[in-house]
Structure formats: C-alpha cells, structure tokens
Design an enzyme around this catalytic site. Structure first.
Site, PDB file in Angstrom:
ATOM      1  N   HIS A 147     -10.884   1.307  -2.925  1.00 28.27           N
ATOM      2  CA  HIS A 147      -9.858   2.110  -3.015  1.00 28.27           C
ATOM      3  C   HIS A 147      -9.282   1.888  -4.729  1.00 28.27           C
ATOM      4  O   HIS A 147     -10.024   1.685  -5.400  1.00 28.27           O
ATOM      5  CB  HIS A 147      -8.605   1.069  -2.380  1.00 28.27           C
ATOM      6  CG  HIS A 147      -8.590   1.337  -0.843  1.00 28.27           C
ATOM      7  ND1 HIS A 147      -9.525   0.689   0.010  1.00 28.27           N
ATOM      8  CD2 HIS A 147      -7.818   2.260  -0.256  1.00 28.27           C
ATOM      9  CE1 HIS A 147      -9.378   0.817   1.044  1.00 28.27           C
ATOM     10  NE2 HIS A 147      -8.470   1.892   1.309  1.00 28.27           N
ATOM     11  N   LYS A 151      -4.272  -0.455  -5.711  1.00 25.31           N
ATOM     12  CA  LYS A 151      -4.155  -1.145  -4.376  1.00 25.31           C
ATOM     13  C   LYS A 151      -3.949  -2.695  -4.561  1.00 25.31           C
ATOM     14  O   LYS A 151      -4.718  -3.235  -5.201  1.00 25.31           O
ATOM     15  CB  LYS A 151      -5.200  -0.687  -3.646  1.00 25.31           C
ATOM     16  CG  LYS A 151      -4.889  -1.304  -1.971  1.00 25.31           C
ATOM     17  CD  LYS A 151      -6.017  -0.992  -1.084  1.00 25.31           C
ATOM     18  CE  LYS A 151      -5.761  -1.325   0.360  1.00 25.31           C
ATOM     19  NZ  LYS A 151      -4.505  -0.980   0.813  1.00 25.31           N
TER      20      LYS A 151
END
Length: 259
Positions: A147, A151
């Site tokens: 990600h 995140k």
C-alpha cells in the site's frame, strides 16, 4: 433516491466516495462530515472532492436527514460515530477486538456493513482462496500486500481477510497459524501462514496469495488500480444498508443480495 452522508469527507477515500455519489443518478449526497476544528469545515463538498461547486457545505456533524453513513476514518473516530445510530457502511481498517465488539453492539439497532475492502473482486476472491487452501492442503501459504506510504495499519485488513479465508479452508484459525514477517533464525513451521506488508509511494493496494508446492507455485493476485473501485463498492453497500434490517453485514452479504 437513497441519501448518503460521507464521514471523513476530506480524506483520500472520503473525497472519492463524494465524487462517486455525485455521479450516481440513484444516490443523493446529503452531506459530508469532517474532523471538528478542521479548516475544511464549511468548504463546498463539490470543490473539496474536485467535482465543482454544488452548494453543500462540509460539517462537523451529519445533517438531520443523513440517510446512510459511509465512513473511512480511524478506528477511534469510527467507534465515536456509532453514537449517531444511523445505518452505516464502515470501511475503516485496523479495528481492535474491543472496537469491533462496539460495532457489533451498535448493529443490534441499525444495519451496518463492515468491510475492510469494498472491492467486489477481492470479496469474490475470498472463496477462491478458501478452496485453493483446502485443495492444496500440503502447500505453504504466503500473503504479501503493498500500500501507499501513508497507510497507518499493517498488515492490511484485506490481507487478514485473505489469511482467514486460507486458514478456514484448512479448518484453522488465522490467530493460531499466522506469522507476520520473519527475522533471524525463523524456520517455517508446518501449516503456518506468512503475512508480509510493504509500504511505499502511492500504491493503491496490491494483494498476493502464494501457494508453494514442491514442484509448482500457484499465485492469486488482486491489484486495485484506482480508489474508485472501493468507492463504488461502498456505495453499493450503502444501497444494501438503506433497505436492510438491523444487523452486522459483510460485502459477501451485499454481493449475495444482488445489491
């Protein structure tokens, strides 16, 4: 016309959900909630999400006729917002067991769809991973997710969903067999499921489930190319929640309903 209010409207996913709702002829954007004291309080929601001025201001609380809340915020904020006692779609990840229990309690009086991943593709993939894990019982299972650098939780909620699906296919509990990364002298135990998190750049989301056999590898991959995938899934869930009875639901429930 189903009314939706986006909680966390100034965030990455909040803006995407607002934009998708404005483009959906079956939905009406009733409002957008931002953090109290935020400079975005009072901002035009259309301008906030890049859709152009619509004459609807971001606020600190949902409007009186909020409809279904769609929320992508933090675990702490999410449990506070349960006090609104409104139908909700929750995409917030990183909830603790205690926080999830509070969501379950709130769902006794209102319908709530709780899903760490709103993508139809990922949620349909769970069944495939469960079946592969069952049929490839002697294979080693590793899950790798990636990600964007911002995140906050790791591993991702989706990686945990996939891990639970794989464990379920073998009659196991993920909590009993999961290994999160490896360091030092760490030989692989029989039946363990490895889960690894990568963070960097602007990756929207990538998940790989790999089954390693003695003579072959089987890999299942899902890549999200845009946050719009999650936004459209969340609005699909909002349609479901608008007509559902009180209870806690998943995206599997939404997809099974044809909603």
């Amino acid at each position: 016309m189903i009314r939706v209010t986006v909680v966390g409207a100034a965030g990455r996913m909040g803006r995407e959900v607002c934009r998708a709702a404005l483009e959906d002829p079956e939905l009406e954007l009733a409002g957008g909630v931002v953090e109290p004291g935020s400079p975005d309080v009072g901002a035009d929601l259309g301008e906030l999400c890049g859709a152009g001025r619509i004459g609807l201001a971001a606020s600190e609380e949902p409007p009186e006729d909020a409809g279904v809340l769609v929320e992508f915020t933090t675990p702490e904020a999410t449990v506070e917002h349960l006090a609104y006692r409104l139908p909700a779609v929750i995409g917030t990840t990183g909830l603790s067991e205690e926080q999830r229990a509070r969501v379950e309690e709130a769902a006794r009086s209102v319908p709530i769809v709780l899903a760490p991943n709103m993508s139809a593709g990922v949620n349909l993939l769970l069944g495939a991973v469960r079946e592969l894990a069952e049929k490839l019982a002697g294979y080693d299972v590793e899950i790798v997710e990636a990600h964007h650098r911002g995140k906050r939780d790791a591993p991702s909620g989706t990686a945990l969903l996939l891990g639970r699906a794989a464990a379920s296919g073998r009659g196991q509990r993920l909590e009993d067999v999961a290994v999160y990364g490896r360091e030092g002298v760490s030989p692989r135990r029989e039946g363990e499921i490895g889960i690894h998190a990568l963070r960097g750049g602007a990756v929207v989301g990538e998940h790989r489930v790999i089954f390693y056999g003695a003579g072959e590898e089987v890999e299942v991959v899902h890549r999200a190319l845009s946050r719009r995938t999650f936004a459209e899934g969340a609005l699909r869930a909002a349609r479901f929640a608008a007509a559902a009875k009180p209870g806690l639901y998943t995206m599997q429930d939404v997809l099974s309903s044809g909603g």
